[in-house]
Scaffold this motif. Structure first.
Motif, PDB file in Angstrom:
ATOM      1  N   SER A  62       0.788  -1.263   0.030  1.00 63.63           N
ATOM      2  CA  SER A  62      -0.108   0.160  -0.075  1.00 63.63           C
ATOM      3  C   SER A  62       1.001   1.327  -0.023  1.00 63.63           C
ATOM      4  N   GLN A  63       1.975   1.312   0.929  1.00 57.78           N
ATOM      5  CA  GLN A  63       2.893   2.616   0.940  1.00 57.78           C
ATOM      6  C   GLN A  63       3.541   2.570  -0.545  1.00 57.78           C
ATOM      7  N   GLN A  64       4.049   1.363  -1.166  1.00 55.90           N
ATOM      8  CA  GLN A  64       4.626   1.504  -2.624  1.00 55.90           C
ATOM      9  C   GLN A  64       3.647   2.107  -3.617  1.00 55.90           C
ATOM     10  N   LEU A  65       2.398   1.786  -3.311  1.00 53.41           N
ATOM     11  CA  LEU A  65       1.386   2.134  -4.334  1.00 53.41           C
ATOM     12  C   LEU A  65       1.023   3.426  -4.249  1.00 53.41           C
ATOM     13  N   ASP A  66       1.042   4.113  -2.982  1.00 50.33           N
ATOM     14  CA  ASP A  66       0.882   5.308  -2.467  1.00 50.33           C
ATOM     15  C   ASP A  66       1.991   6.260  -3.237  1.00 50.33           C
ATOM     16  N   ALA A  67       3.262   5.721  -3.007  1.00 50.68           N
ATOM     17  CA  ALA A  67       4.274   6.296  -3.479  1.00 50.68           C
ATOM     18  C   ALA A  67       4.436   6.306  -4.979  1.00 50.68           C
ATOM     19  N   THR A  68       4.013   5.404  -5.717  1.00 46.81           N
ATOM     20  CA  THR A  68       3.946   5.178  -7.067  1.00 46.81           C
ATOM     21  C   THR A  68       2.675   6.276  -7.701  1.00 46.81           C
ATOM     22  N   TYR A  69       1.674   6.197  -7.067  1.00 47.18           N
ATOM     23  CA  TYR A  69       0.824   7.360  -7.270  1.00 47.18           C
ATOM     24  C   TYR A  69       1.183   8.696  -7.153  1.00 47.18           C
ATOM     25  N   SER A  70       1.924   8.963  -6.048  1.00 44.95           N
ATOM     26  CA  SER A  70       2.549  10.383  -5.897  1.00 44.95           C
ATOM     27  C   SER A  70       3.472  10.839  -6.842  1.00 44.95           C
ATOM     28  N   ARG A  71       4.268   9.710  -7.343  1.00 42.91           N
ATOM     29  CA  ARG A  71       5.085   9.852  -8.215  1.00 42.91           C
ATOM     30  C   ARG A  71       4.639  10.184  -9.644  1.00 42.91           C
ATOM     31  N   MET A  72       3.514   9.540  -9.897  1.00 40.34           N
ATOM     32  CA  MET A  72       2.538   9.657 -11.291  1.00 40.34           C
ATOM     33  C   MET A  72       2.175  11.156 -10.925  1.00 40.34           C
ATOM     34  N   ASP A  73       1.712  11.587  -9.893  1.00 35.58           N
ATOM     35  CA  ASP A  73       1.025  12.911  -9.774  1.00 35.58           C
ATOM     36  C   ASP A  73       2.339  13.970 -10.186  1.00 35.58           C
ATOM     37  N   GLU A  74       3.505  13.791  -9.582  1.00 38.75           N
ATOM     38  CA  GLU A  74       4.547  14.558  -9.655  1.00 38.75           C
ATOM     39  C   GLU A  74       4.880  14.730 -11.242  1.00 38.75           C
ATOM     40  N   LEU A  75       4.724  13.384 -12.009  1.00 34.30           N
ATOM     41  CA  LEU A  75       5.249  13.520 -13.345  1.00 34.30           C
ATOM     42  C   LEU A  75       4.259  14.099 -14.227  1.00 34.30           C
ATOM     43  N   ALA A  76       3.048  13.862 -13.786  1.00 33.25           N
ATOM     44  CA  ALA A  76       1.948  14.794 -14.463  1.00 33.25           C
ATOM     45  C   ALA A  76       2.272  16.048 -14.562  1.00 33.25           C
ATOM     46  N   TYR A  77       2.419  16.701 -13.327  1.00 35.70           N
ATOM     47  CA  TYR A  77       2.576  18.087 -13.170  1.00 35.70           C
ATOM     48  C   TYR A  77       3.621  18.386 -13.653  1.00 35.70           C
ATOM     49  N   ALA A  78       5.047  17.587 -13.709  1.00 38.29           N
ATOM     50  CA  ALA A  78       6.089  18.051 -14.556  1.00 38.29           C
ATOM     51  C   ALA A  78       5.763  17.996 -16.163  1.00 38.29           C
ATOM     52  N   LYS A  79       4.953  17.206 -16.510  1.00 41.52           N
ATOM     53  CA  LYS A  79       4.607  17.167 -17.838  1.00 41.52           C
ATOM     54  C   LYS A  79       3.807  18.399 -18.383  1.00 41.52           C
ATOM     55  N   SER A  80       2.791  18.661 -17.329  1.00 36.01           N
ATOM     56  CA  SER A  80       1.916  19.921 -17.719  1.00 36.01           C
ATOM     57  C   SER A  80       2.816  21.069 -17.674  1.00 36.01           C
ATOM     58  N   GLN A  81       3.747  21.327 -16.802  1.00 34.07           N
ATOM     59  CA  GLN A  81       4.877  22.648 -16.858  1.00 34.07           C
ATOM     60  C   GLN A  81       5.504  22.535 -18.122  1.00 34.07           C
ATOM     61  N   LEU A  82       5.959  21.558 -18.657  1.00 30.09           N
ATOM     62  CA  LEU A  82       6.816  21.375 -19.789  1.00 30.09           C
ATOM     63  C   LEU A  82       5.946  21.670 -21.021  1.00 30.09           C
ATOM     64  N   GLU A  83       4.860  21.006 -20.985  1.00 27.34           N
ATOM     65  CA  GLU A  83       3.702  21.569 -21.996  1.00 27.34           C
ATOM     66  C   GLU A  83       3.480  22.938 -22.260  1.00 27.34           C
ATOM     67  N   ASN A  84       3.273  23.706 -20.970  1.00 26.63           N
ATOM     68  CA  ASN A  84       3.512  24.919 -20.998  1.00 26.63           C
ATOM     69  C   ASN A  84       4.315  25.660 -21.399  1.00 26.63           C
ATOM     70  N   GLU A  85       5.520  25.407 -21.045  1.00 26.74           N
ATOM     71  CA  GLU A  85       6.776  26.032 -21.358  1.00 26.74           C
ATOM     72  C   GLU A  85       7.130  25.981 -22.644  1.00 26.74           C
ATOM     73  N   ILE A  86       6.689  24.887 -23.365  1.00 25.76           N
ATOM     74  CA  ILE A  86       6.648  24.425 -24.832  1.00 25.76           C
ATOM     75  C   ILE A  86       5.789  25.356 -25.333  1.00 25.76           C
ATOM     76  N   SER A  87       4.754  25.369 -25.000  1.00 28.88           N
ATOM     77  CA  SER A  87       3.682  26.369 -25.800  1.00 28.88           C
ATOM     78  C   SER A  87       4.063  27.598 -25.681  1.00 28.88           C
ATOM     79  N   GLU A  88       4.558  28.135 -24.570  1.00 29.98           N
ATOM     80  CA  GLU A  88       5.041  29.632 -24.378  1.00 29.98           C
ATOM     81  C   GLU A  88       6.460  29.895 -25.417  1.00 29.98           C
ATOM     82  N   LEU A  89       7.253  28.937 -25.616  1.00 26.19           N
ATOM     83  CA  LEU A  89       8.530  28.857 -26.371  1.00 26.19           C
ATOM     84  C   LEU A  89       7.809  28.972 -27.898  1.00 26.19           C
ATOM     85  N   ASP A  90       6.961  28.298 -28.139  1.00 26.32           N
ATOM     86  CA  ASP A  90       6.150  28.298 -29.427  1.00 26.32           C
ATOM     87  C   ASP A  90       5.805  29.686 -29.867  1.00 26.32           C
ATOM     88  N   SER A  91       5.064  30.237 -28.867  1.00 21.96           N
ATOM     89  CA  SER A  91       4.484  31.269 -29.166  1.00 21.96           C
ATOM     90  C   SER A  91       5.683  32.568 -29.384  1.00 21.96           C
TER      91      SER A  91
END
Length: 182
Positions: free
Chosen positions: A20-49
């Motif tokens: 359960s702890q490993q699963l929580d850590a995995t979900y937390s890591r997935m959330d971090e990666l999703a946030y990082a992906k969103s930040q990168l997409e925003n940065e890419i969009s800004e650079l494109d603009s």
């Protein structure tokens, strides 16, 4: 057997807690990666603009530079025409002054009037003298205007060259900025 089951149950609970702890850590890591992906997409969009903005700015500067080059050529041609007109007027005035000097200047006009045979001829000569004076004065004013026009065109030419250099520097800076962004 009861103690084995209880011990096995405790082990299973421990494994479940760890999983359960490993699963929580995995979900937390997935959330971090999703946030990082969103930040990168925003940065890419800004650079494109920014890239599109720089490219539009470069195209605009290219057009401005081309237009300024045309303006410079036209001003240079106008300047050459004005200088040629100035030189021609100067030569004409120089010849006129030389002719007046050779004929005796003001005294020649006065002598010409005194040699008149009658009042009618005197008035005609006086009128002719006045017309020549007015033509000379008009020629002098025209020459002065031409000199002013030449000066104005020279100033305009210098300003257009300076504007052109500024645009060229800005264009090169934008090109460098574009290379940096790529």
């Amino acid at each position: 057997m009861l103690s084995v089951s209880a011990s096995r149950e405790d082990e299973l609970r421990e494994e479940q807690a760890i999983t359960s702890q490993q699963l929580d850590a995995t979900y937390s890591r997935m959330d971090e990666l999703a946030y990082a992906k969103s930040q990168l997409e925003n940065e890419i969009s800004e650079l494109d603009s920014n890239l599109v903005s720089v490219m539009v700015s470069i195209d605009t500067l290219k057009g401005d530079i081309d237009n300024k080059e045309v303006d410079i050529i036209k001003t240079k041609q106008d300047l050459a025409k004005a200088q040629k007109a100035r030189d021609k007027q100067y030569e004409s005035m120089k010849l006129r002054i030389q002719a007046l000097y050779e004929q005796g200047g003001d005294a020649a006009w006065f002598q010409m009037m005194l040699n008149s045979e009658d009042l009618s001829e005197l008035l005609t000569r006086a009128e002719n003298t006045q017309q020549m004076y007015e033509q000379d004065r008009e020629s002098l004013q025209k020459y002065a205007r031409t000199i002013e026009e030449v000066q104005k065109l020279e100033d305009q030419y210098e300003q257009e060259k300076a504007d052109f250099e500024t645009m060229k520097e800005e264009y090169e800076a934008q090109q460098s900025n574009l290379q940096y962004q790529l």
